[in-house]
Design an enzyme around this catalytic site. Structure first.
Site, short mmCIF file in Angstrom:
data_model
loop_
_atom_site.label_atom_id
_atom_site.label_comp_id
_atom_site.label_asym_id
_atom_site.label_seq_id
_atom_site.Cartn_x
_atom_site.Cartn_y
_atom_site.Cartn_z
N ASP A 68 0.85 -1.07 0.04
CA ASP A 68 -0.09 -0.16 0.12
C ASP A 68 0.88 1.51 0.09
O ASP A 68 0.55 2.18 -0.32
CB ASP A 68 -1.07 -0.10 1.16
CG ASP A 68 -2.01 0.88 1.16
OD1 ASP A 68 -2.66 1.14 -0.05
OD2 ASP A 68 -2.38 1.72 2.34
N SER A 112 -6.29 5.52 -0.82
CA SER A 112 -6.68 4.17 -1.34
C SER A 112 -8.24 3.86 -1.34
O SER A 112 -9.00 4.27 -0.36
CB SER A 112 -6.13 3.04 -0.74
OG SER A 112 -4.52 3.12 -0.79
N GLN A 116 -4.95 -1.80 -7.35
CA GLN A 116 -5.44 -0.82 -6.52
C GLN A 116 -5.97 0.37 -7.08
O GLN A 116 -5.14 1.07 -7.87
CB GLN A 116 -4.61 -0.55 -5.45
CG GLN A 116 -5.14 0.40 -4.24
CD GLN A 116 -4.09 0.82 -3.15
OE1 GLN A 116 -3.47 1.98 -3.26
NE2 GLN A 116 -3.87 -0.23 -2.36
#
Length: 291
Positions: A208, A232, A282
């Site tokens: 991430d 995100s 993502q």
């Protein structure tokens, strides 16, 4: 030079060590690590949710995929409750749904699938040629270690992972070339126990940090862009083979599209000897004041 923690890897492991509820089955509690912006790091809560789900799965079944939505910003000073729902226990596959909650509201909703080890067709794309090894690439510590700023200290010293961008980072300045391509080496700063569920969760944790960087590169921006808003939105991950995050891993990343204030990042993760261990996607909210 720094008052950074002596062992950031140990701090992450401590945060991932969830506490089971003494009265309610499949309910766990976790805490958050400090962040410069005061919000819960998405990779942390994703890894915790996966580990909570794994606590309810019989031995011999490892996660092969997860799909998660980041619903609200979490607060690092408040505990997180992880509620696991047992969706299916089949002969080969197990499915779990985990809600991460703060103040009774979900900040993350994740579904993960686990599988027993089985034989089958086995192939993989090769690692791209010509990428320099991690020993030939400067680290975040090399680039930011002397900057007296909380964010610079976090990236370079307080993070549990040694991150090395091939061809230059975008921490402070935009890349010389506008492209959606990026390659990044990373590994944990400390040794880790031989626990494959933990290593897969830590891969989710680490990714991430860099998954939306190809979006910034293709937009010709850096992390230092004034007025930028980035977060995100969702995360999908597939583990193909066993992985160790205390060995060097290579992210080969792209950004195929951005539109509507959203950008998509994709990655393939290879071991140092070229084995493809994971694929990741993502989408994030990426907004600039002049766009």
């Amino acid at each position: 030079m720094s008052d950074a923690p002596a062992n950031p890897t140990a701090q992450v492991l401590d945060a991932l060590d969830l506490t089971p509820d003494g009265t309610t089955p499949d309910l766990f509690e976790g805490r958050s690590l400090p962040q410069p912006n005061g919000r819960v790091f998405g990779g942390q809560v994703l890894a915790q949710a996966l580990l909570a789900a794994g606590r309810t799965v019989e031995d011999g079944r490892l996660p092969h995929s997860l799909h998660g939505y980041f619903l609200r910003a979490g607060v690092v000073t408040e505990p997180i409750t992880f509620a696991v729902e047992r969706l299916r226990d089949g002969r080969s596959f197990t499915a779990r749904h985990t809600h991460a909650l703060q103040g009774g509201e979900p900040i993350l909703s994740m579904i993960a699938s686990f599988q027993v080890e089985q034989d089958g067709v086995d192939y993989a794309d090769p690692v791209p040629d010509g990428i320099p090894g991690p020993d030939d690439v400067p680290s975040a510590l090399d680039l930011l270690g002397r900057i007296d700023h909380p964010v610079a200290k976090f990236w370079s010293q307080e993070s549990a992972f040694d991150v090395r961008h091939v061809g230059g980072s975008i921490y402070l300045d935009r890349a010389a070339e506008v492209t959606g391509q990026q390659q990044v080496w990373f590994r944990s700063r400390g040794a880790l126990p031989d626990d494959q569920l933990l290593h897969r969760a830590l891969l989710a944790y680490a990714c991430d940090q860099v998954m939306l960087e190809p979006v910034l590169r293709r937009a010709g921006r850096s992390w230092a862009t004034r007025g930028m808003s980035i977060a995100s939105l969702d995360h999908a991950m597939w583990w193909h083979r066993d992985v160790r995050v205390d060995d060097w891993l290579l992210y080969v990343q792209t950004s195929p599209s951005a539109q509507g204030g959203r950008g998509l990042g994709a990655a393939r993760v290879f071991t140092r000897d070229g084995a493809l261990v994971a694929s990741i996607a993502q989408e994030g909210m990426v907004r600039f004041p002049d766009a």
